[in-house]
Every structure is written in structure tokens, then in C-alpha cells.
Scaffold this motif. Structure first.
Motif, PDB file in Angstrom:
ATOM      1  N   ASP A  20      53.692  41.489  42.898  1.00 27.70           N
ATOM      2  CA  ASP A  20      53.586  41.266  44.329  1.00 27.70           C
ATOM      3  C   ASP A  20      52.271  41.826  44.884  1.00 27.70           C
ATOM      4  OD1 ASP A  20      54.130  40.798  46.994  1.00 27.70           O
ATOM      5  OD2 ASP A  20      55.350  42.615  47.229  1.00 27.70           O
ATOM      6  N   PRO A  21      51.142  41.229  44.492  1.00 26.90           N
ATOM      7  CA  PRO A  21      49.866  41.724  45.020  1.00 26.90           C
ATOM      8  C   PRO A  21      49.785  41.393  46.506  1.00 26.90           C
ATOM      9  CG  PRO A  21      49.531  39.723  43.756  1.00 26.90           C
ATOM     10  CD  PRO A  21      50.974  40.062  43.613  1.00 26.90           C
ATOM     11  N   ARG A  22      49.420  42.381  47.329  1.00 25.94           N
ATOM     12  CA  ARG A  22      49.477  42.141  48.774  1.00 25.94           C
ATOM     13  C   ARG A  22      48.109  42.111  49.436  1.00 25.94           C
ATOM     14  NH1 ARG A  22      53.931  46.458  50.078  1.00 25.94           N
ATOM     15  NH2 ARG A  22      55.590  45.706  48.718  1.00 25.94           N
ATOM     16  N   HIS A  23      47.171  42.828  48.873  1.00 27.99           N
ATOM     17  CA  HIS A  23      45.845  42.862  49.499  1.00 27.99           C
ATOM     18  C   HIS A  23      45.076  41.578  49.172  1.00 27.99           C
ATOM     19  CE1 HIS A  23      41.817  44.235  50.593  1.00 27.99           C
ATOM     20  NE2 HIS A  23      42.410  45.210  51.269  1.00 27.99           N
ATOM     21  N   ALA A  24      44.333  41.089  50.150  1.00 30.33           N
ATOM     22  CA  ALA A  24      43.613  39.821  49.961  1.00 30.33           C
ATOM     23  C   ALA A  24      42.715  39.867  48.731  1.00 30.33           C
ATOM     24  CB  ALA A  24      42.783  39.507  51.199  1.00 30.33           C
ATOM     25  N   TYR A  25      42.044  41.022  48.514  1.00 30.97           N
ATOM     26  CA  TYR A  25      41.148  41.109  47.372  1.00 30.97           C
ATOM     27  C   TYR A  25      41.924  41.078  46.057  1.00 30.97           C
ATOM     28  CZ  TYR A  25      37.854  42.813  43.958  1.00 30.97           C
ATOM     29  OH  TYR A  25      37.098  42.929  42.843  1.00 30.97           O
ATOM     30  N   VAL A  80      34.214  35.506  49.577  1.00 33.81           N
ATOM     31  CA  VAL A  80      34.365  36.870  50.079  1.00 33.81           C
ATOM     32  C   VAL A  80      34.670  36.796  51.575  1.00 33.81           C
ATOM     33  CG1 VAL A  80      33.179  39.047  50.506  1.00 33.81           C
ATOM     34  CG2 VAL A  80      32.773  37.787  48.383  1.00 33.81           C
ATOM     35  N   SER A  81      35.758  37.436  52.002  1.00 29.10           N
ATOM     36  CA  SER A  81      36.113  37.371  53.417  1.00 29.10           C
ATOM     37  C   SER A  81      36.300  38.773  53.973  1.00 29.10           C
ATOM     38  CB  SER A  81      37.392  36.560  53.600  1.00 29.10           C
ATOM     39  OG  SER A  81      38.506  37.329  53.174  1.00 29.10           O
ATOM     40  N   GLU A  82      36.430  38.833  55.284  1.00 24.42           N
ATOM     41  CA  GLU A  82      36.673  40.099  55.972  1.00 24.42           C
ATOM     42  C   GLU A  82      37.918  40.776  55.412  1.00 24.42           C
ATOM     43  OE1 GLU A  82      35.281  41.988  58.719  1.00 24.42           O
ATOM     44  OE2 GLU A  82      33.618  40.948  57.722  1.00 24.42           O
ATOM     45  N   ASP A  83      38.901  39.943  55.025  1.00 24.63           N
ATOM     46  CA  ASP A  83      40.180  40.473  54.536  1.00 24.63           C
ATOM     47  C   ASP A  83      40.000  41.368  53.315  1.00 24.63           C
ATOM     48  OD1 ASP A  83      41.212  38.938  56.499  1.00 24.63           O
ATOM     49  OD2 ASP A  83      41.965  37.346  55.170  1.00 24.63           O
ATOM     50  N   PHE A  84      38.916  41.122  52.555  1.00 21.49           N
ATOM     51  CA  PHE A  84      38.690  41.936  51.359  1.00 21.49           C
ATOM     52  C   PHE A  84      38.454  43.402  51.746  1.00 21.49           C
ATOM     53  CE2 PHE A  84      37.051  38.676  48.008  1.00 21.49           C
ATOM     54  CZ  PHE A  84      38.169  37.890  48.256  1.00 21.49           C
ATOM     55  N   PHE A  85      38.040  43.613  53.007  1.00 19.15           N
ATOM     56  CA  PHE A  85      37.745  44.973  53.452  1.00 19.15           C
ATOM     57  C   PHE A  85      38.895  45.570  54.259  1.00 19.15           C
ATOM     58  CE2 PHE A  85      33.741  42.840  52.717  1.00 19.15           C
ATOM     59  CZ  PHE A  85      33.053  43.765  51.948  1.00 19.15           C
ATOM     60  N   ALA A  86      40.046  44.887  54.250  1.00 13.62           N
ATOM     61  CA  ALA A  86      41.216  45.372  54.996  1.00 13.62           C
ATOM     62  C   ALA A  86      41.655  46.716  54.422  1.00 13.62           C
ATOM     63  CB  ALA A  86      42.340  44.347  54.893  1.00 13.62           C
ATOM     64  N   PRO A  87      42.405  47.504  55.222  1.00 16.40           N
ATOM     65  CA  PRO A  87      42.808  48.845  54.770  1.00 16.40           C
ATOM     66  C   PRO A  87      43.651  48.815  53.497  1.00 16.40           C
ATOM     67  CG  PRO A  87      43.343  48.511  57.100  1.00 16.40           C
ATOM     68  CD  PRO A  87      42.858  47.217  56.584  1.00 16.40           C
ATOM     69  N   GLN A  88      43.697  49.959  52.860  1.00 15.41           N
ATOM     70  CA  GLN A  88      44.416  50.097  51.595  1.00 15.41           C
ATOM     71  C   GLN A  88      45.905  49.824  51.759  1.00 15.41           C
ATOM     72  OE1 GLN A  88      43.558  53.802  49.699  1.00 15.41           O
ATOM     73  NE2 GLN A  88      45.134  53.579  48.134  1.00 15.41           N
ATOM     74  N   ILE A  89      46.467  49.121  50.773  1.00 22.80           N
ATOM     75  CA  ILE A  89      47.913  48.890  50.751  1.00 22.80           C
ATOM     76  C   ILE A  89      48.474  49.663  49.572  1.00 22.80           C
ATOM     77  CG2 ILE A  89      49.720  47.175  50.367  1.00 22.80           C
ATOM     78  CD1 ILE A  89      47.807  45.122  51.666  1.00 22.80           C
ATOM     79  N   SER A  90      49.511  50.450  49.835  1.00 30.40           N
ATOM     80  CA  SER A  90      50.075  51.250  48.759  1.00 30.40           C
ATOM     81  C   SER A  90      51.518  50.855  48.477  1.00 30.40           C
ATOM     82  CB  SER A  90      49.997  52.736  49.136  1.00 30.40           C
ATOM     83  OG  SER A  90      50.480  53.493  48.057  1.00 30.40           O
TER      84      SER A  90
END
Lengths: 265, 277, 289
Positions: free
Chosen positions: C247-252, C274-284
Motif C-alpha cells: 500500500d504505497p501512499r506517497h506520490a513518489y 516529477v510533480s509537486e506531490d513528490f515533495f509532499a510531507p512524509q507518510i509513515s
């Protein structure tokens, strides 16, 4: 119709430790428009084979036929022009002291493609065809990323208007995201230009998704060849199964396939 | 260029080198205008001022026949620089061609060319030059010839080593697959990658050529009087040490400044051009 | 269990000719005793420099600007003096690099290098004791003729054999943490797979924690208990391997996963730019010790 045929190719090197049999009696056909993957690990002879196809290494015996003509190792410019190469290492494949455009232009000057005055324009078109901006021709390779350099390498080969491209591990030095984009580009170019590919790699997951047929090499021998579907669903040779079994995978489906192949061996 | 200036600025010693070399070159070019006694580069005699220590009139003193030492040193720089430039302008290209062809072609060409180079390298350089000068007339031209003959093989060796490793690079393979000619690959593809090392070596060598030429004239085998030469000036003055110290100290310092300057500048260039030995 | 290695808010910049070039923007990472943790990312993401900071190597580079805490076994590595940091390497902390053959010194036999490794921990160790320990360790990495290998030079052995020797050496002093930077990438795929399995079993037996640096998602999946994904100096996602891969959640992370060609043959993937979403905050996904 086969564009390239290898007939009983043999290459032996002399070394202080005795004769090295790099390629042992290999016969292969490559059909116009297809992508044939040549798969093997180090020492399999795949690079030696590529060098003989390209005419930069003379075979010990056997024949290389292109369009039903036997090619001697000493090739005419026209024979060279139709078989071009994309190399593995984008760092070393471009001359650091020459502009990107000068590297792409070399083939045009060598084969006299286009009028002299038009050649820079042809270079720019070649760069655009691989998804690079035309103004990149004045840049030095050092200013480019690995993926961009690899695109320049493809543009350089395509500028010669070849029929056959030998791709020697073209994406194995690239990051995953860049690799995926370059592979798509290669697929599109093949379709739009009717190119034929000999795709040399050790990466079976890439082969699965880009090749029409696969030839598996081990220690200079062709151990198995067939359609991609055949090789990945019913591999015959033990070695092929071992190679597929060693591919690091990410999906449960892939693991299931690997395990199934492991069981049948 | 901006990068070059930044690197030099971050590296004070190479900046010192650039300044010293600039001074030497300036002195040599403008010697006729700077020299207080422009005529003293020739056979002038003025016994009234013979062998005088440094004074307001003669900053570096005068020589045994009364010529202004400072003026003569400026003119001697002219000779040294011309000699260095001519020697390197011949030695570097000749050596480069040998090295490039041997390194890129390999096989027979390599064997023959590099054995010729080895023969020259196996003779001690100063001995070769002395032997040549013994046979030839000791003139400026012959001195240059002698130094050139002993110098070019070092460029052949340098370029050969680089060309051999560049030969394995992918861009050479790419040019071969396209079918570019030997001349194109050697001179257009490989040579540009050897140039930084060649230029750096030439800068460093300017200093060494000046020393060797001075050594030859010190031994009386180089430039002949009355033409001013730093080496012969040191040799002449050495007989009058320590009393007439200025006769040797100032020409000696002049050699030191030039050699030191070219060396420091060469080291700086090596960094700017990204050459690793 | 407390963390063996704990990195918090680690920043790294390099002072260059044109100002400071920031490479790490405050990453945090934990490894428990005996845990296998992977740090996965593309080239230039900052994964290798992170390893070099943990090894205490970058602290000695003059142009490096490091801030944040790197605690190993309760001690702050950045606060140690260079000598203390050096004493950790090869004893409580060891490493395996990409190319095993060039990591070994060609001028000395394997046996001699093994002895040196062992004497880093115990300088008084006798020749016989060294020989015995080396033989035992080579046995553990399934080398059947340890005597031949100990008397050989690296260039006389195959890449796979050298890799096993490296693993044996790295574990010989019972380190608490093993850093593996793209181990075996220079090797053939089949050899790489074998040695990875071997290494995995061995660190499990020894209870050694591992920081595994890699760009290869498949390899990471097979090796690690937990994964951190790093992108341009930021950790974008972390979690137990199973959870993150299913279940990968981060865009990157999603882009990275989708870009891997599959041997089941789903065709070449469409990769997002490469999109802005790649720089979204960390998901743990949790699971941190």
C-alpha cells in the motif's frame, strides 16, 4: 524476412592462459521490425557478439549477413551506417570536451547525410525526436543528467538513419524512473520508424516488457531462444529458469510466477 | 572563466604564480622601455662604473665592465622566454603527435613510436644537450635545438598514457561504430581530452626549460656574450663571490622568480583545468 | 527495544564555490537492535551520504555542514572525536560496499586482511586464533575450502566469492550494525541473489542490525524488515516492508513502484513526470521501534 543473420559465428581470443572461447558457434536470425533480446551474465559473450554485429571486432569464423549480404569485418560506410549502437554508460559514451550537438553531428558528416548547411538543423530535429530541447546541442555533456545523456546517445545513433540498433544495456545505469521513460521512448521510436532492435541486457524484467523474442546466452553459447512469452512461461533450459528465479521482484504476482517456475525445474 | 578566477582566488599560491609570471613577461616585453640603460644589453664598456654594488643609479649594481645589471636581467628575460616558448612550441606538438598515434593506434605503431621515444629518454637530458652543443656551434638557435630534442619525448609519454586510457572510453567506441577516420578520432575526439594536461605541463616546463638553458650557458655552451643570459651571468659572477655578491645573487633571484612563478601557475592551472596526475 | 541507531533531523550541506549546496533536509531514521532497515532512493537522493555520516566519515570532510543528532548505541557520533569514531568502524559498526573485488586490497592475501580485521577488535589475537576464527566465518558464508581462499588474493577469486569474503569479514567482529551500500550491484544477478539470501540468514543468526542502502526495490523487498524511501534529501515514506509495498501512499513511492518493470509482463509503465506531490510531507506506516 530476416534483416540480420548470424551464421555459425565463432570468436576466440588468445590469452597467456590459453584460448578463450568468447562466442561458440552461434546462429541467430533477427527479423525486420522486431526486438530481439540477448540475455546473459558476465562472460556470456553478449558484448563480443554485439561487437561482431557492429563490425568493430572480426569474427574468428562464421558470417554476419545484413539484408542477405555478407558483411566483411572491413565494412563500407554504407554498411556501417545501417547498424548503430547505443551504449550502456551515458557518462563515458559522450566526449566530455565536445558539445552534445557535435557528437550527434558526427554521423551526418561521416556519411554525408543532408546538405552541409542543414546539418545543425538535422541535429536539432534528432534531439527533439528523443525528447530533448533543440537548444541543448550547444551544451557540454557535463551539464546533462544521466537520462538526458542517454537520450543524446540515442539521438546520435538515430541521426545516422540506421535500420538496426544494437542497444547494449541501454538503461541499466539509469535510475528506475528515468529507465522507464527511456524504455518507453525506445519502444515509440521502434514503432514510428520501423526500427529493428538487438537489445542486450541482463535485466529479465526489462526484457519481458520490451522484447518480441529472447536469446539466452551462457559462456558463449546460445542455450535457449524463443518468443518472450515462451521463455517466461515455459523456459526449457535450467539456466533460463535460474536467471528468472533470481530476478528481484516487487509484486505478489511476480513471486507466484517465479515460484511456479522454480517448482517445474 | 568565472570558475577559473574563483579557484585561483581560493588558492593564493597560484595567484602569486600568475602575478610573478605576469611580471616576468611584462619585464621581457617592455625591457627596452623599462631598462634604465637600454644599450647595456650589448658590448658596452664603462669602466668608471665597473663592478659597483647596488646604488641609486644601478639598483642591482653593475657588472665587471660597468654595465647595469638590472637592465641586463630584463633583457635576459627576453632571451629566456623566447627560448622557452620556441622549445615548447616545437617539443609539445611533436611529442603530442607521437603519443596520440601510439596511444590510439596501439599494435605496431605503438611499438615503433614508443621505442623511438624510449631511446631518447634513456639518454640523460643534460648529457645529450652537452654532447650536441659540443658538436654544434654554441649559439642561441642550437641551444634551443638541443633542449627541444631532449624535451619532446616527455610529451610523447604524457599524451601516450592519456590516449591509451581514453581509447577505452565509450565516446571513442561510438566514433568507431559510426566509422569516423583515425585522424578524426585521434585529433578531434581524444586530443581535446589531453589538452588540459599538455597545457599544464607546458606551463610547468617553462620554468624547467629556463633552468636547463641557464645551466647550458652556465657551462659556457649556451648563449654567448655579449648577449645577456641569466645562466652565464651567474657563472661569471660566481668567480667573484662573496665580495661582488650582486653579480650572482640578482641573476640567481631572477631565475628563481621565473621558475617559481611558472611552477605555481602550473599547479593552479592543473586545478582549474581539472587535470589529475 | 530501544533504538540502536537513531538519526533525528539530520541536515547536510556542502560548502562549494557558489554557496552551500543542501543535500539532506532534516531526515529522521531509527534502527532497532537486530533490525534490517532499507533506505531506498535514486542516485543523488542522499542515501549514500547518510551512510557516510553514520560511519563518521563525512564529519571529517571540511566542506560538509552537518547538523542534527546521529546516536549509535546511546552516543552521539557527531560529538565524538575523530579517533573514537574511527575506533567504532570495523568493530561495532562494519560495512559492505558495491564492488567486493575492488574493496579488497589486491596486494595482500585474504587471510592477512582477515587477520587485520580481527585485530581491530582484539590487537592481541594470535595467528592461530585468527586463522581459526576466519575459517569458521568463511564456513558460515558457505565457503567450502576456507584454506584455499585464505591463501588467495582477491583477483584470484570470483566476484561472488569475494562478496562472501566481504560478508564474512564484516561480521567477524560481531558488529552491532552493518552498513551495506548497494551490496553486490556489481555482480551478476544470480550471484547477487544467492549472496543476499546468505547475508540475510547470517545477520538474522548473529542478531546484527543492518542499514541497507539500495536503489533496487525488488532487492529491498526481499531483504528488509522495514523501509525508508528517500527523495532529494527528504524521507517521503516509511513503514514495515509488507505494508509499504502492498500500500504505497506517497506520490513518489507510487511512481517508483509503478516504474519497475514486472516479469509478469504488464507492459512498460507510464511514469508520471516529477510533480509537486513528490515533495509532499512524509507518510509513515508506523512500526518504528
Amino acid at each position: 524476412m530476416s534483416l540480420l543473420s548470424l551464421e555459425n559465428l565463432i570468436k576466440t581470443f588468445d590469452s597467456p592462459a590459453g584460448k578463450i572461447h568468447a562466442v561458440r558457434d552461434v546462429s541467430l536470425e533477427v527479423t525486420q521490425g522486431e526486438c530481439l533480446a540477448i540475455v546473459g551474465e558476465s562472460g556470456s559473450g553478449k558484448t563480443t557478439l554485439a561487437n561482431m554485429i557492429l563490425g568493430i571486432l572480426a569474427q574468428t569464423s562464421g558470417n554476419v549477413l545484413f539484408n542477405d549480404t555478407v558483411l566483411s569485418p572491413k565494412r563500407t560506410p554504407d554498411q556501417r551506417r545501417h547498424i548503430q549502437l547505443v551504449q550502456q554508460n551515458p557518462l563515458s559514451s559522450l566526449n566530455p570536451k565536445r558539445s552534445v550537438g557535435a557528437s550527434v553531428r558526427l554521423g551526418l558528416d561521416t556519411y554525408g547525410i543532408g546538405a552541409r548547411a542543414d546539418r545543425w538543423q538535422i541535429v536539432e530535429q534528432a534531439l527533439e525526436a528523443v525528447g530533448l530541447p533543440a537548444n541543448m546541442r550547444k551544451r557540454a555533456p557535463a551539464a546533462l543528467s544521466g537520462g538526458q545523456r542517454q537520450r543524446v546517445g540515442i539521438a546520435r545513433a538515430l541521426a545516422c538513419e540506421p535500420e538496426l540498433l544494437v542497444l547494449d544495456e541501454p538503461t541499466s545505469a539509469l535510475d528506475v524512473l528515468v529507465q522507464a521513460r527511456v524504455l518507453r521512448l525506445l519502444n515509440e521510436l521502434r514503432a514510428s520508424r520501423g526500427l529493428t532492435y538487438v537489445f542486450i541486457t541482463h535485466d529479465l524484467a526489462v526484457v519481458r516488457n520490451i522484447a518480441d523474442r529472447v536469446a539466452v546466452f551462457q559462456s558463449g553459447r546460445l542455450v535457449e531462444s524463443g518468443t518472450t512469452e515462451q521463455i517466461f512461461t515455459q523456459p526449457q533450459a535450467e539456466y533460463t529458469r535460474k536467471l528468472i528465479g533470481a530476478v528481484p521482484v516487487v509484486d505478489p504476482d511476480e513471486m507466484a510466477l517465479r515460484d511456479k517456475l522454480a517448482e517445474s525445474s | 572563466m568565472i570558475r577559473a578566477i574563483r579557484i585561483l582566488a581560493a588558492n593564493p599560491l597560484s595567484l602569486v604564480g600568475v602575478i610573478l609570471v605576469a611580471l616576468v613577461v611584462f619585464a621581457a616585453i617592455f625591457a627596452p622601455w623599462i631598462a634604465p640603460f637600454p644599450t647595456h644589453n650589448g658590448a658596452v664598456v664603462d669602466f668608471a662604473f665597473a663592478n659597483k654594488p647596488p646604488s641609486a643609479r644601478n639598483w642591482m649594481g653593475t657588472d665587471l665592465v660597468g654595465r647595469d645589471l638590472f637592465s641586463r636581467i630584463l633583457y635576459a628575460y627576453q632571451i629566456s622566454l623566447v627560448l622557452g616558448v620556441v622549445v615548447l612550441a616545437i617539443a609539445a606538438p611533436v611529442g603530442t603527435i607521437f603519443g596520440l598515434l601510439a596511444g590510439y593506434l596501439g599494435g605496431w605503431a605503438e611499438a615503433i613510436l614508443m621505442r623511438i621515444v624510449d631511446v631518447f629518454l634513456s639518454i640523460p637530458p643534460l648529457v645529450l644537450a652537452i654532447a650536441m652543443m659540443g658538436v654544434l656551434e654554441p649559439t642561441l638557435t642550437n641551444a634551443m635545438l638541443a633542449v627541444t630534442v631532449m624535451w619532446w619525448p616527455w610529451y610523447a609519454r604524457l599524451v601516450y598514457a592519456i590516449a591509451r586510457s581514453e581509447r577505452e572510453e565509450g565516446y571513442v567506441l561510438a566514433a568507431e561504430v559510426i566509422g569516423a577516420g583515425t585522424a578524426h578520432i585521434a585529433f578531434r575526439e581524444i586530443l581535446p581530452n589531453c589538452l588540459p594536461a599538455i597545457i599544464t605541463k607546458m606551463t610547468l616546463d617553462m620554468g624547467f626549460v629556463i633552468i636547463i638553458a641557464s645551466s647550458l650557458s652556465f657551462l659556457g655552451l649556451g648563449v654567448q656574450p655579449p648577449t645577456p643570459d641569466l645562466g652565464s651571468m651567474v657563472a661569471e659572477g660566481a668567480r667573484y663571490l662573496p665580495d661582488s655578491w650582486w653579480l650572482t645573487v640578482f641573476p640567481g633571484l631572477a631565475i628563481l622568480i621565473a621558475v617559481f612563478g611558472f611552477n605555481l601557475m602550473g599547479d593552479g592551472l592543473r586545478e582549474v583545468l581539472g587535470v589529475d596526475e | 527495544m530501544s533504538a540502536l541507531l537513531s538519526i533525528s533531523d539530520l541536515h547536510l550541506g556542502f560548502k562549494g564555490l557558489s554557496g552551500i549546496n543542501n543535500v539532506l533536509h532534516g531526515i529522521s531514521l531509527n534502527i532497532a537492535q537486530g533490525e534490517r532497515v532499507a533506505l531506498v532512493g535514486e542516485s543523488g537522493s542522499g542515501k549514500s551520504v547518510t551512510a557516510r555520516i553514520v560511519l563518521g566519515l563525512l564529519q571529517e570532510t571540511r566542506s560538509a555542514r552537518i547538523s542534527g543528532a546521529v546516536k549509535f548505541d546511546g552516543n552521539d557520533i557527531s560529538a565524538m572525536n575523530p579517533k573514537a569514531r574511527a575506533a567504532l568502524r570495523g568493530t561495532d559498526m562494519s560495512m559492505i560496499f558495491q564492488d567486493p573485488t575492488s574493496s579488497l586490497n589486491p596486494a595482500f592475501t585474504i587471510g592477512r586482511q582477515f587477520t587485520e580485521v580481527l585485530r581491530r577488535r582484539d590487537p592481541s589475537m594470535g595467528a592461530d586464533a585468527c586463522q581459526e576464527r576466519a575459517t569458521k566465518m568463511l564456513g558460515e558464508v558457505s565457503i567450502l575450502d576456507p584454506n584455499r581462499v585464505l591463501n588467495a588474493y582477491a583477483f584470484q577469486l570470483s566476484g561472488g566469492m569475494n562478496q562472501r569474503v566481504m560478508i564474512a569479514m564484516a561480521l567477524a567482529n560481531r558488529p552491532k550494525l552493518l552498513l551495506a551500500d548497494e551490496p553486490g550491484t556489481a555482480l551478476d544477478v544470480s550471484v547477487q541473489a544467492q549472496t543476499l539470501t546468505l547475508m540475510r540468514n547470517l545477520v538474522a543468526d548473529h542478531g546484527t542490525a543492518v542499514l541497507f542502502i539500495s536503489h533496487n526495490l525488488g532487492v529491498v523487498r526481499e531483504f528488509a524488515d522495514r523501509v525508508y524511501v528517500i527523495y532529494r534529501g527528504n524521507i517521503v515514506e516509511d513503514g514495515p516492508t509488507q505494508a509499504l509495498f502492498s500500500d504505497p501512499r506517497h506520490a513518489y513511492t507510487r511512481a517508483l513502484m509503478s516504474a519497475v518493470p514486472r516479469i509478469t509482463g504488464a507492459g512498460l509503465p507510464e511514469v508520471p513526470e516529477v510533480s509537486e506531490d513528490f515533495f509532499a510531507p512524509q507518510i509513515s506506516h508506523g512500526g518504528v521501534a
